[in-house]
Design a protein around this motif. Structure first.
Motif: not given
Length: 133
Positions: A63-72, A107-110, A56-58
């Motif tokens: 960039r590809y973005g991933f949210t990897v943290g756990m739980g709410r 928490k986030t990888y880009k 996505l454009l950032s």
């Protein structure tokens, strides 16, 4: 159009197919903290899969973005209690970036778009990661 849950399932299947190609038996499961259990020659590993549809454009860059943290709250806890390997899957390219759980520290990888267009990414990161755990 595939929703987020469907995208997650798509990524799990891409990762499972890759693992089969590497000689591992992979089972997709619905468990807290991991998505796939893989076995090979008596060795058992748990994988957490995070998927994204496309870059996505950032900040004027795709960039590809991933949210990897756990739980709410998406906390970074002792990930090794939940999974051994984090698999980040770009569904549009079918490429995967594997990270040992002990190295997950945010928490986030880009990643820039080109990162997931490397045809050797999946194999190279898999070999590195499986050698470290």
């Amino acid at each position: 159009m595939i929703d987020n849950k469907g995208r997650g399932h798509q990524g799990e299947h891409i990762v499972a197919a890759f693992l089969f190609g590497q000689g591992w038996q992979a089972t997709i499961i619905d468990a807290v903290g991991y998505d796939i259990v893989a076995t090979s020659k008596g060795r058992v590993i748990r994988l957490q899969v995070k998927s994204t549809e496309k870059a996505l454009l950032s900040r004027n860059t795709r960039r590809y973005g991933f949210t990897v943290g756990m739980g709410r709250e998406k906390h970074i806890r002792n990930n090794e209690d939940h999974y051994n390997i984090l698999a980040l899957c770009a569904c549009d390219t079918g490429n995967i970036y594997f990270i040992p759980a002990a190295e997950v520290n945010r928490k986030t990888y880009k990643f820039n778009k080109e990162f997931f267009h490397d045809k050797n990414l999946s194999t190279r990161s898999w070999k590195r990661t499986i050698g470290l755990i």
